[in-house]
Design a protein around this motif. Structure first.
Motif, PDB file in Angstrom:
ATOM      1  N   ARG A 118      86.367   8.140  44.090  1.00  0.00           N
ATOM      2  CA  ARG A 118      85.636   7.925  45.126  1.00  0.00           C
ATOM      3  C   ARG A 118      84.447   8.739  45.130  1.00  0.00           C
ATOM      4  N   ARG A 119      84.465  10.149  44.882  1.00  0.00           N
ATOM      5  CA  ARG A 119      83.388  11.220  44.824  1.00  0.00           C
ATOM      6  C   ARG A 119      82.364  10.800  43.747  1.00  0.00           C
TER       7      ARG A 119
ATOM      8  N   LEU B   4      77.209   8.592  41.905  1.00  0.00           N
ATOM      9  CA  LEU B   4      76.313   7.428  40.869  1.00  0.00           C
ATOM     10  C   LEU B   4      75.484   6.841  42.156  1.00  0.00           C
ATOM     11  N   GLN B   5      75.911   6.515  43.156  1.00  0.00           N
ATOM     12  CA  GLN B   5      75.131   5.509  44.009  1.00  0.00           C
ATOM     13  C   GLN B   5      73.997   6.295  44.464  1.00  0.00           C
TER      14      GLN B   5
END
Length: 382
Positions: A340-341, A346-347
């Motif tokens: 998730r991190r 990347l987002q």
């Protein structure tokens, strides 16, 4: 039934030279040969006509007589049979002509079976790319014919040299008077060898050679390519009764390599580059064909398909001390199985851009592509 014109039989003009006659005979003889036309009476008759015609036209004296008198030149003094029927065999038959015209094709000279050179042999060998680079010494086993040890290749029981043929007195050819002409043909007793074996060797049945598997050492030079042919003179089959041996030809095939692809003297290697290394730059180590390692510097922003050249790290060049080059092709790898991190980072990097917009110029190729797509859509809606 009247005989056909000899020139017409061979399909040549009256002024045809020796080479043209031989070519025409080869073509016609192969066409009508009994082995190709089993049970065909017409082909058999045509085959006899072809050989009869060539037997006359290849000889300058007989040809001159034929050109002047036609078939009548051979009707007297030949038992009334001319070249047909039993008279044809009187000239030596097809075997003598075939030997003369096709002898070189089949590896036989006009000397007959006694001097028949041994057959050439082929051996297929598969080697790896590393072996082609460095060269190697290989041991191979070749089933072949070798000189008979019992008779030392003579073909006789006591190992003595064969005796001179009593029919031709060692010449291998005999002459016979046919009408106005003297005809020379292969000796029917020794078949052109000039020698005969009265007491053949029991080990080789008079052949002077035996079947045996030979072990040979072969040197593969560095830099050989796929399809290279190596000739080992005199390592083929032993000749008949002491005749010279043939040669051994080794045909090389290179096995596909799991990492490298060869193009001539150059080597290509496709290397996956982590996305972060491709984006930020860095260094990687790649293997080389000589078993070593080479360091490759990856600049920032490296894209898939980018090539890096390593001079002198390619294949050896045959009969030379130089080497080709090695080309590293980058294949940028997209990361998988992100936590998730990592996805959040990347987002954040992407900046939540919309519709393919690149506000920071990080992806110029995709930005350019989608700009062209947008322009295309705009043109379609106008």
């Amino acid at each position: 039934m009247s005989k056909r014109d000899y020139y017409e039989v061979l399909g040549v003009a009256k002024g045809a030279g020796p080479d043209e006659l031989k070519r025409a005979y080869r073509k016609a003889a192969m066409k009508y040969h009994p082995d190709r036309n089993p049970g065909d009476a017409e082909a058999e008759q045509a085959f006899k006509e072809v050989n009869e015609a060539y037997e006359v036209l290849k000889d300058d004296q007989k040809r001159a007589a034929y050109d002047r008198y036609g078939h009548a030149a051979f009707e007297n003094g030949m038992g009334g049979g001319g070249f047909g029927g039993g008279g044809f065999e009187g000239f030596g038959g097809f075997s003598d002509i075939f030997e003369e015209v096709f002898g070189d094709f089949m590896g036989r000279g006009r000397g007959g079976g006694g001097n028949q050179r041994g057959n050439d042999l082929r051996y297929n060998m598969e080697i790896g790319l590393e072996e082609a680079y460095a060269g190697k010494n290989a041991t191979i086993k070749v089933p072949t014919s070798v000189t008979c040890e019992a008779c030392s290749g003579t073909g006789t029981r006591d190992g003595a040299a064969p005796a001179a043929c009593p029919t031709c007195r060692g010449v291998g050819r005999v002459r016979a008077q046919q009408g106005f002409f003297t005809i020379e043909r292969t000796c029917p007793t020794c078949h052109g060898a000039g020698k005969v074996i009265k007491d053949p060797c029991p080990k080789c049945n008079g052949q002077g050679r035996q079947r045996q598997e030979r072990t040979l050492e072969v040197t593969i030079p560095a830099g050989v390519e796929d399809g290279t042919r190596i000739r080992l003179a005199g390592e083929g089959e032993a000749g008949l009764r002491g005749a010279p041996p043939g040669d051994l030809y080794i045909f090389l095939t290179l096995k596909p390599h799991r990492l490298f692809r060869r193009e001539g003297a150059n080597i290509h290697c496709k290397v996956p580059i982590p996305m972060v290394t491709a984006a930020l730059g860095g260094a990687i180590e790649v293997p080389t064909i000589d078993g070593g390692r080479a360091k490759v510097t990856i600049p920032e922003g490296t894209q898939t398909g980018h090539q890096f050249r390593l001079k002198g790290k390619g294949m050896s060049v045959l009969r030379s001390t130089s080497r080709g080059d090695m080309f590293i092709e980058a294949a940028v790898e997209t990361p998988v199985k992100l936590n998730r991190r990592q996805k959040e980072l990347l987002q954040e990097f992407a900046g939540h851009g919309k519709d393919g917009d690149d506000h920071h110029g990080n992806s110029p190729e995709s930005s350019s592509f989608f700009k062209k797509v947008k322009e295309l859509w705009d043109d379609l809606t106008d």
